[in-house]
Design a protein around this motif. Structure first.
Motif, PDB file in Angstrom:
ATOM      1  N   GLU A 180       0.834  -1.204   0.000  1.00 41.48           N
ATOM      2  CA  GLU A 180       0.000   0.000   0.000  1.00 41.48           C
ATOM      3  C   GLU A 180       0.870   1.257   0.000  1.00 41.48           C
ATOM      4  O   GLU A 180       0.588   2.237  -0.697  1.00 41.48           O
ATOM      5  CB  GLU A 180      -0.938   0.000   1.211  1.00 41.48           C
ATOM      6  CG  GLU A 180      -1.749   1.259   1.386  1.00 41.48           C
ATOM      7  CD  GLU A 180      -2.749   1.517   0.267  1.00 41.48           C
ATOM      8  OE1 GLU A 180      -3.267   2.651   0.207  1.00 41.48           O
ATOM      9  OE2 GLU A 180      -3.000   0.620  -0.550  1.00 41.48           O
ATOM     10  N   LEU A 181       1.950   1.243   0.759  1.00 34.93           N
ATOM     11  CA  LEU A 181       2.862   2.385   0.795  1.00 34.93           C
ATOM     12  C   LEU A 181       3.486   2.613  -0.580  1.00 34.93           C
ATOM     13  O   LEU A 181       3.576   3.755  -1.043  1.00 34.93           O
ATOM     14  CB  LEU A 181       3.945   2.142   1.851  1.00 34.93           C
ATOM     15  CG  LEU A 181       4.898   3.292   2.119  1.00 34.93           C
ATOM     16  CD1 LEU A 181       4.152   4.533   2.613  1.00 34.93           C
ATOM     17  CD2 LEU A 181       5.964   2.864   3.118  1.00 34.93           C
ATOM     18  N   ASP A 182       3.892   1.541  -1.243  1.00 28.93           N
ATOM     19  CA  ASP A 182       4.446   1.655  -2.596  1.00 28.93           C
ATOM     20  C   ASP A 182       3.417   2.251  -3.556  1.00 28.93           C
ATOM     21  O   ASP A 182       3.751   3.107  -4.382  1.00 28.93           O
ATOM     22  CB  ASP A 182       4.898   0.292  -3.116  1.00 28.93           C
ATOM     23  CG  ASP A 182       6.145  -0.222  -2.439  1.00 28.93           C
ATOM     24  OD1 ASP A 182       6.865   0.581  -1.817  1.00 28.93           O
ATOM     25  OD2 ASP A 182       6.396  -1.441  -2.524  1.00 28.93           O
ATOM     26  N   ARG A 183       2.160   1.800  -3.427  1.00 33.22           N
ATOM     27  CA  ARG A 183       1.095   2.327  -4.279  1.00 33.22           C
ATOM     28  C   ARG A 183       0.889   3.817  -4.042  1.00 33.22           C
ATOM     29  O   ARG A 183       0.781   4.604  -4.972  1.00 33.22           O
ATOM     30  CB  ARG A 183      -0.218   1.575  -4.024  1.00 33.22           C
ATOM     31  CG  ARG A 183      -1.348   1.994  -4.977  1.00 33.22           C
ATOM     32  CD  ARG A 183      -2.709   1.557  -4.484  1.00 33.22           C
ATOM     33  NE  ARG A 183      -3.087   2.156  -3.215  1.00 33.22           N
ATOM     34  CZ  ARG A 183      -3.496   3.425  -3.067  1.00 33.22           C
ATOM     35  NH1 ARG A 183      -3.560   4.234  -4.092  1.00 33.22           N
ATOM     36  NH2 ARG A 183      -3.840   3.875  -1.877  1.00 33.22           N
ATOM     37  N   ARG A 184       0.883   4.204  -2.770  1.00 23.65           N
ATOM     38  CA  ARG A 184       0.697   5.619  -2.437  1.00 23.65           C
ATOM     39  C   ARG A 184       1.848   6.470  -2.969  1.00 23.65           C
ATOM     40  O   ARG A 184       1.634   7.576  -3.464  1.00 23.65           O
ATOM     41  CB  ARG A 184       0.566   5.792  -0.929  1.00 23.65           C
ATOM     42  CG  ARG A 184      -0.739   5.260  -0.382  1.00 23.65           C
ATOM     43  CD  ARG A 184      -0.826   5.346   1.114  1.00 23.65           C
ATOM     44  NE  ARG A 184      -0.735   6.731   1.571  1.00 23.65           N
ATOM     45  CZ  ARG A 184      -0.419   7.082   2.811  1.00 23.65           C
ATOM     46  NH1 ARG A 184      -0.180   6.159   3.722  1.00 23.65           N
ATOM     47  NH2 ARG A 184      -0.366   8.342   3.145  1.00 23.65           N
ATOM     48  N   LEU A 185       3.080   5.960  -2.861  1.00 30.63           N
ATOM     49  CA  LEU A 185       4.236   6.698  -3.372  1.00 30.63           C
ATOM     50  C   LEU A 185       4.115   6.886  -4.879  1.00 30.63           C
ATOM     51  O   LEU A 185       4.321   7.993  -5.390  1.00 30.63           O
ATOM     52  CB  LEU A 185       5.540   5.975  -3.036  1.00 30.63           C
ATOM     53  CG  LEU A 185       6.802   6.616  -3.618  1.00 30.63           C
ATOM     54  CD1 LEU A 185       7.040   8.006  -3.046  1.00 30.63           C
ATOM     55  CD2 LEU A 185       8.005   5.714  -3.389  1.00 30.63           C
ATOM     56  N   GLU A 186       3.790   5.829  -5.587  1.00 35.29           N
ATOM     57  CA  GLU A 186       3.660   5.910  -7.049  1.00 35.29           C
ATOM     58  C   GLU A 186       2.582   6.922  -7.439  1.00 35.29           C
ATOM     59  O   GLU A 186       2.788   7.752  -8.334  1.00 35.29           O
ATOM     60  CB  GLU A 186       3.335   4.539  -7.625  1.00 35.29           C
ATOM     61  CG  GLU A 186       3.189   4.524  -9.124  1.00 35.29           C
ATOM     62  CD  GLU A 186       4.462   4.900  -9.854  1.00 35.29           C
ATOM     63  OE1 GLU A 186       4.356   5.479 -10.960  1.00 35.29           O
ATOM     64  OE2 GLU A 186       5.569   4.633  -9.340  1.00 35.29           O
ATOM     65  N   GLU A 187       1.468   6.875  -6.755  1.00 33.58           N
ATOM     66  CA  GLU A 187       0.382   7.815  -7.023  1.00 33.58           C
ATOM     67  C   GLU A 187       0.826   9.254  -6.759  1.00 33.58           C
ATOM     68  O   GLU A 187       0.554  10.164  -7.538  1.00 33.58           O
ATOM     69  CB  GLU A 187      -0.808   7.459  -6.142  1.00 33.58           C
ATOM     70  CG  GLU A 187      -2.027   8.303  -6.352  1.00 33.58           C
ATOM     71  CD  GLU A 187      -3.139   7.860  -5.428  1.00 33.58           C
ATOM     72  OE1 GLU A 187      -3.299   8.497  -4.359  1.00 33.58           O
ATOM     73  OE2 GLU A 187      -3.825   6.874  -5.761  1.00 33.58           O
TER      74      GLU A 187
END
Length: 59
Positions: A38-45
């Motif tokens: 989820e953290l990786d997804r948030r960073l990418e976004e």
């Protein structure tokens, strides 16, 4: 709005919190993996939103 935001530092700080929670036993391996995903997804976004938003005015 600030242009001094560092997404990599934000990520490092949040990851360190998750790893500390794992060390304390608040998260198991599976929970940590989900949280990191989820953290990786948030960073990418976030990076996508930040990319190219600032342009220097024409002189």
């Amino acid at each position: 709005m600030t242009y001094n935001f560092d997404p990599e530092k934000w990520y490092e700080n949040h990851r360190a919190v998750l790893e500390e929670r794992r060390r304390r036993g608040e998260l198991d391996d599976a929970q940590l993996a989900r949280e990191l995903e989820e953290l990786d997804r948030r960073l990418e976004e976030m990076v996508q939103r930040l990319d190219g938003t600032y342009q220097l005015p024409r002189s």
